[in-house]
Design a protein around this motif. Sequence first.
Motif, PDB file in Angstrom:
ATOM      1  N   LEU A   1      52.841   8.003 -16.976  1.00 19.46           N
ATOM      2  CA  LEU A   1      52.720   6.633 -17.728  1.00 19.46           C
ATOM      3  C   LEU A   1      54.060   6.622 -18.054  1.00 19.46           C
ATOM      4  O   LEU A   1      54.740   7.114 -18.619  1.00 19.46           O
ATOM      5  CB  LEU A   1      51.725   6.788 -18.893  1.00 19.46           C
ATOM      6  CG  LEU A   1      51.541   5.377 -19.503  1.00 19.46           C
ATOM      7  CD1 LEU A   1      50.954   4.615 -18.623  1.00 19.46           C
ATOM      8  CD2 LEU A   1      50.956   5.660 -20.964  1.00 19.46           C
ATOM      9  N   ILE A   2      54.744   5.549 -17.513  1.00 20.78           N
ATOM     10  CA  ILE A   2      55.973   4.940 -17.773  1.00 20.78           C
ATOM     11  C   ILE A   2      55.935   3.987 -18.939  1.00 20.78           C
ATOM     12  O   ILE A   2      55.087   2.919 -18.923  1.00 20.78           O
ATOM     13  CB  ILE A   2      56.726   4.453 -16.699  1.00 20.78           C
ATOM     14  CG1 ILE A   2      56.634   5.193 -15.445  1.00 20.78           C
ATOM     15  CG2 ILE A   2      57.919   3.783 -16.856  1.00 20.78           C
ATOM     16  CD1 ILE A   2      57.113   4.518 -14.220  1.00 20.78           C
ATOM     17  N   ILE A   3      56.647   4.050 -20.005  1.00 24.31           N
ATOM     18  CA  ILE A   3      56.691   3.124 -21.153  1.00 24.31           C
ATOM     19  C   ILE A   3      58.056   2.379 -20.805  1.00 24.31           C
ATOM     20  O   ILE A   3      59.009   2.926 -20.940  1.00 24.31           O
ATOM     21  CB  ILE A   3      56.793   3.778 -22.424  1.00 24.31           C
ATOM     22  CG1 ILE A   3      55.745   4.863 -22.498  1.00 24.31           C
ATOM     23  CG2 ILE A   3      56.369   2.785 -23.512  1.00 24.31           C
ATOM     24  CD1 ILE A   3      54.300   4.429 -22.462  1.00 24.31           C
ATOM     25  N   GLY A   4      57.791   0.928 -20.630  1.00 24.57           N
ATOM     26  CA  GLY A   4      59.008   0.230 -20.604  1.00 24.57           C
ATOM     27  C   GLY A   4      59.201  -0.326 -19.105  1.00 24.57           C
ATOM     28  O   GLY A   4      59.298   0.468 -18.279  1.00 24.57           O
ATOM     29  N   ALA A   5      59.445  -1.818 -18.875  1.00 22.55           N
ATOM     30  CA  ALA A   5      59.770  -2.168 -17.473  1.00 22.55           C
ATOM     31  C   ALA A   5      61.024  -2.784 -17.575  1.00 22.55           C
ATOM     32  O   ALA A   5      61.067  -3.883 -16.919  1.00 22.55           O
ATOM     33  CB  ALA A   5      58.799  -3.235 -17.166  1.00 22.55           C
ATOM     34  N   GLY A   6      62.126  -2.231 -17.993  1.00 21.15           N
ATOM     35  CA  GLY A   6      63.528  -2.608 -17.873  1.00 21.15           C
ATOM     36  C   GLY A   6      63.949  -2.125 -16.618  1.00 21.15           C
ATOM     37  O   GLY A   6      63.252  -1.578 -15.741  1.00 21.15           O
ATOM     38  N   LEU A   7      65.277  -1.912 -16.268  1.00 20.49           N
ATOM     39  CA  LEU A   7      66.104  -1.205 -15.406  1.00 20.49           C
ATOM     40  C   LEU A   7      65.791   0.109 -15.218  1.00 20.49           C
ATOM     41  O   LEU A   7      65.411   0.390 -14.215  1.00 20.49           O
ATOM     42  CB  LEU A   7      67.746  -1.306 -15.723  1.00 20.49           C
ATOM     43  CG  LEU A   7      68.834  -1.271 -14.838  1.00 20.49           C
ATOM     44  CD1 LEU A   7      68.644  -2.000 -13.643  1.00 20.49           C
ATOM     45  CD2 LEU A   7      69.944  -1.287 -15.474  1.00 20.49           C
ATOM     46  N   SER A   8      65.334   0.821 -16.215  1.00 22.39           N
ATOM     47  CA  SER A   8      65.113   2.080 -16.371  1.00 22.39           C
ATOM     48  C   SER A   8      63.640   2.252 -15.725  1.00 22.39           C
ATOM     49  O   SER A   8      63.448   3.226 -15.043  1.00 22.39           O
ATOM     50  CB  SER A   8      65.278   2.923 -17.573  1.00 22.39           C
ATOM     51  OG  SER A   8      66.528   2.639 -18.042  1.00 22.39           O
ATOM     52  N   GLY A   9      62.698   1.662 -16.287  1.00 15.52           N
ATOM     53  CA  GLY A   9      61.279   1.759 -16.024  1.00 15.52           C
ATOM     54  C   GLY A   9      61.008   1.273 -14.466  1.00 15.52           C
ATOM     55  O   GLY A   9      60.055   2.055 -13.961  1.00 15.52           O
TER      56      GLY A   9
ATOM     57  N   ASP B   1      57.377  -9.816 -19.750  1.00 13.15           N
ATOM     58  CA  ASP B   1      58.255  -9.896 -18.411  1.00 13.15           C
ATOM     59  C   ASP B   1      58.719  -8.707 -18.160  1.00 13.15           C
ATOM     60  O   ASP B   1      59.155  -7.861 -19.100  1.00 13.15           O
ATOM     61  CB  ASP B   1      58.949 -11.235 -18.398  1.00 13.15           C
ATOM     62  CG  ASP B   1      59.166 -11.721 -16.975  1.00 13.15           C
ATOM     63  OD1 ASP B   1      58.729 -11.037 -15.975  1.00 13.15           O
ATOM     64  OD2 ASP B   1      59.330 -12.862 -16.657  1.00 13.15           O
ATOM     65  N   ILE B   2      59.343  -8.535 -17.201  1.00 15.79           N
ATOM     66  CA  ILE B   2      60.184  -7.375 -16.602  1.00 15.79           C
ATOM     67  C   ILE B   2      61.419  -7.655 -16.892  1.00 15.79           C
ATOM     68  O   ILE B   2      61.944  -8.793 -17.186  1.00 15.79           O
ATOM     69  CB  ILE B   2      60.233  -7.457 -14.728  1.00 15.79           C
ATOM     70  CG1 ILE B   2      58.747  -6.930 -14.284  1.00 15.79           C
ATOM     71  CG2 ILE B   2      61.314  -6.309 -14.229  1.00 15.79           C
ATOM     72  CD1 ILE B   2      58.652  -7.101 -12.811  1.00 15.79           C
ATOM     73  N   GLY B   3      62.295  -6.425 -17.000  1.00 19.62           N
ATOM     74  CA  GLY B   3      63.804  -6.626 -17.007  1.00 19.62           C
ATOM     75  C   GLY B   3      64.455  -6.319 -18.343  1.00 19.62           C
ATOM     76  O   GLY B   3      65.558  -6.015 -18.628  1.00 19.62           O
ATOM     77  N   GLY B   4      63.650  -6.217 -19.481  1.00 14.07           N
ATOM     78  CA  GLY B   4      64.090  -5.550 -20.743  1.00 14.07           C
ATOM     79  C   GLY B   4      65.376  -6.379 -21.184  1.00 14.07           C
ATOM     80  O   GLY B   4      65.298  -7.546 -21.483  1.00 14.07           O
TER      81      GLY B   4
END
Length: 505
Positions: free
Chosen positions: A18-26, A50-53
């Motif tokens: 399970l990944i938490i966060g959908a920014g550059l890293s996620g 949305d994506i991108g953090g």
Amino acid sequence: MTQASYSCAMSPDHVDVLIIGAGLSGVGAGYHLQHYCPSKTYAILEARADIGGTWDLFRYPGIRSDSDMYTLGYRFKPWEDAKAIADGPSILEYVKETARENGIDSKIRFNHRVVRAEWSSDEAQWTVTAERGDDGDTVTVTAGFLFMCTGYYHYSEPYTPEFPGSERFAGTIVHPQHWSDEIAYADKRVVVIGSGATAVTLVPAMAKQAAHVTMLQRSPTYIISLPGEDPIAKVARRFLSSKAAYAVLRWKNVLAQAAFFQLSRRRPRFVKGLLRRGAERQLPAGYPVDPHFRPRYDPWDQRVCLVPDGDLFAALSDGSASIETDEIETFTETGLKLKSGKELDADVVVTATGLNLLALGGTQLAVDGDEVDIPQTVGYKGMMLSGVPNMALSLGYTNASWTLKCDLTCEYACRLINHMDAGGYRQATPRLAPGTPTQPFIDLKSGYVERALDRFPKQGVHAPWRLYQNYARDILTLRHGAIEDGVLEFSNPKPVAKPAEPLAA
Ligand SMILES: Cc1cc2nc3c(=O)[nH]c(=O)nc-3n(C[C@H](O)[C@H](O)[C@H](O)COP(=O)(O)OP(=O)(O)OC[C@H]3O[C@@H](n4cnc5c(N)ncnc54)[C@H](O)[C@@H]3O)c2cc1C
């Protein structure tokens, strides 16, 4: 590996990772899992819609990277835009494109804010609680491995000190983290409070439309100007494939950043002189360089700010912007009164006063019923925490581009997951020997770091507990180093399936 060969089987409530966060890293973590652990199921829980953090949140005028995109971009996806120092919308599109091209977007569950994660050794899994939407509705997801890609700062609460008299001010006061397009500043008098990366971005960008912009700083920052477009990129792209040119440019910049950092630490006086002469060269003759461009600390005790093509110096030179190095005594109805007695008239005041750092996106952790006190933990290889099983953290460098470290963290996490599978282990826990000496996690003296250090994990003074902030060293450790090092404890073997009972005659 193609997208089609990736396993899409995923039960709604349990995933392998399970990944938490959908920014550059996620998004980067999703890519690596698909490529290096293709049999693993995964999902991404994202608090926002949305994506991108960072690159979706920040909308202030001029928002851009402050490091080059050949190193801020993913290793696996060449940055092809002409601009090496890129604007926020282009970076956001790059992250979204990565998610789209690889089908990562279909794994994201938006509006899921993770608040708690509990590890059970009996079940060898995390139970993760997320708040969905604003109505307090919660959902739980279980996972064998947790990958925290939550960034490093509070999304809704930026840092704004109390300014006396601010309630009297008749104009607009806004923090850049809360910027919206409704804030009109054309032909208005603007004061930007701050001297960090955000302030030096805002000042030349707003100066294009504002009547005048004043950058009000309590103390100066080191500023270096670099070309927005890298001249070597043009040549490299003419003779090499996109991938090869990207690799060359990436390594060129990795080495240049590392050399500059090392030189700053070893020969601070020389670097101070270099930066000062750089500023002098770009300002009109007689400009008071000393009060405005002479920080009290050594280069890289705090981050050095980068300005593309000297845009800040150009705005100061043409008079559309100016600097005051002074302190605020009070806001007035019409602007700001400074401790020197000077008054600044303003219609809009932008408080570029920084971020509030936040560990693990505010997620509370518990291991086998015991609450984890984050400041009591110690970072293992800068990407796991002592005593916390099956959890990786994506945290980038402070002295180089964030993604350089995050890519390596992903590679290591995938190697670890595969190693556990091969050995039949369900649990990997970094174990800290009692009495191991520790030190603060981040080696910068910036105010935003010092305000938060007591809420962050610690680091050790030796490997594998020390954060070296050194990409070349991390390549050896994370990409090529042995997984079994006597510190990472492997336990909790997979239960062996019982042979079927012979049928009674
Ligand atoms: C204005 C600005 C400019 C920057 N420029 C650079 C640069 O040029 N170079 C550089 O190296 N670094 C830069 N940084 C640092 C930058 O944040 C990183 O480079 C990078 O964007 C971080 O990506 P991330 O995915 O790790 O974190 P973020 O971009 O912060 O994304 C984290 C994601 O996790 C989500 N999240 C957080 N907590 C939870 C939770 N509890 N539950 C669910 N989801 C959660 C957030 O909503 C967000 O979408 C900059 C930072 C800022 C603020």
